[in-house]
Design a protein around this motif. Structure first.
Motif: not given
Length: 324
Positions: A221-223, A228-234
């Motif tokens: 779940d965390f991964s 998704v957070f990394e995609l959002g930051e990109q």
């Protein structure tokens, strides 16, 4: 005939009723004394006489409803703990002690009425510092008692985890209650079926208990969320770069326009200066021509200077002799 005392009591009750309805509808911050006086059909002097301030008036409104509610809650929780001591108490028992008195008061117009649940939901969902401080000062012991009961009902859940889960679940439930009166809320849960208050409360309890007992997030779940957070930051980085590029282009275009304007301004200044010199030269020529024309048009005699010669004494004598 009503006495002065009963009339004063009626006025005070009307003010409290009007304040309660306004607070339920719009919250603490948006409730004004002017609105209260208009709805209660009293003047501001009556409000000041009975309560002296908005905060004192709101204290009276909340205490009038919440003090009896919490007294009933604690009495029912005592009875539940006596019936199911220690860890034998269930989450449903604690939720029942928390909400059964509220449903009872919502059924009784003399102590709350159909809009009581909306008032209760507004109290727990209102974010104004006044309401939050009031709850902290007046009802922290009540919350502590129920928190301990929930801890015994769900012993596997750490207390710090239980704290924020319980707050989240009850806040969400309070938001639902704040939006509807009991007469509108029940059909939404029953879906047209005949249900008792216990059935309705069982559904509410099931949702709260699901939040309290939900499993801790796993590594997967965390991964997944971290991806998704990394995609959002990109995506955010690309948007930021696009905005910077657009701003840089706008600055360059602005600088180019400014330079062009400055060049055009210099050319315009030079042209204006040349035109000014040409106008001055033309004006000078016109003035000199005017002067020459004026001199040319003067009469010959005016323009010729009279030449004086010395007189001849013999001529003077002959003229004088002729006259005599």
């Amino acid at each position: 005939m009503k006495t002065g005392k009963s009339s004063a009591g009626d006025t005070k009750a009307r003010i409290l009723d009007a304040t309660e309805k306004l607070f339920t509808e719009v919250g603490y911050e948006a409730t004004s004394l002017r609105q209260v006086t208009s709805r209660a059909i009293v003047n501001l002097a009556a409000v000041n006489y009975h309560f002296r301030s908005k905060d004192i008036m709101m204290h009276a409104v909340l205490s009038r409803r919440l003090d009896p509610l919490n007294a009933r809650r604690l009495a029912l929780l005592d009875a539940c703990e006596a019936r199911w001591p220690g860890n034998s108490i269930r989450c449903e028992h604690v939720m029942g002690a928390l909400f059964v008195p509220a449903l009872q008061m919502a059924r009784d117009p003399s102590v709350g009425g159909p809009s009581f649940l909306r008032l209760l939901g507004r109290v727990y969902s209102d974010t104004s510092p006044f309401i939050q401080q009031y709850l902290l000062e007046h009802y922290a012991p009540v919350y502590g008692r129920f928190f301990d009961a929930f801890s015994r009902a769900i012993p596997a859940l750490p207390r710090h985890e239980l704290g924020w889960r319980l707050q989240f679940a009850l806040k969400a439930l309070a938001g639902v209650l704040a939006g509807e009166e009991l007469t509108n809320l029940l059909p939404a849960f029953t879906q047209g079926r005949q249900m008792s208050d216990a059935h309705v409360l069982a559904q509410l309890t099931a949702m709260v208990e699901a939040v309290l007992n939900v499993a801790q997030p796993s590594a997967d779940d965390f991964s997944a969320l971290q991806s998704v957070f990394e995609l959002g930051e990109q995506q955010q980085a690309r948007e930021r770069a696009s905005r910077l590029a657009a701003a840089r282009s706008a600055d360059e275009l602005s600088a180019s326009c400014a330079a062009m304007a400055a060049t055009m301004g210099d050319a315009a200044s030079q042209t204006a200066a040349a035109l000014g010199k040409a106008r001055i030269s033309a004006r000078t020529v016109r003035n000199e021509g005017t002067k020459r024309s004026a001199v040319t048009s003067m009469p010959v005699r005016a323009r010729e200077q009279t030449v004086s010669f010395p007189s001849n004494p013999l001529d003077d004598w002959m003229r004088m002799r002729t006259r005599t």
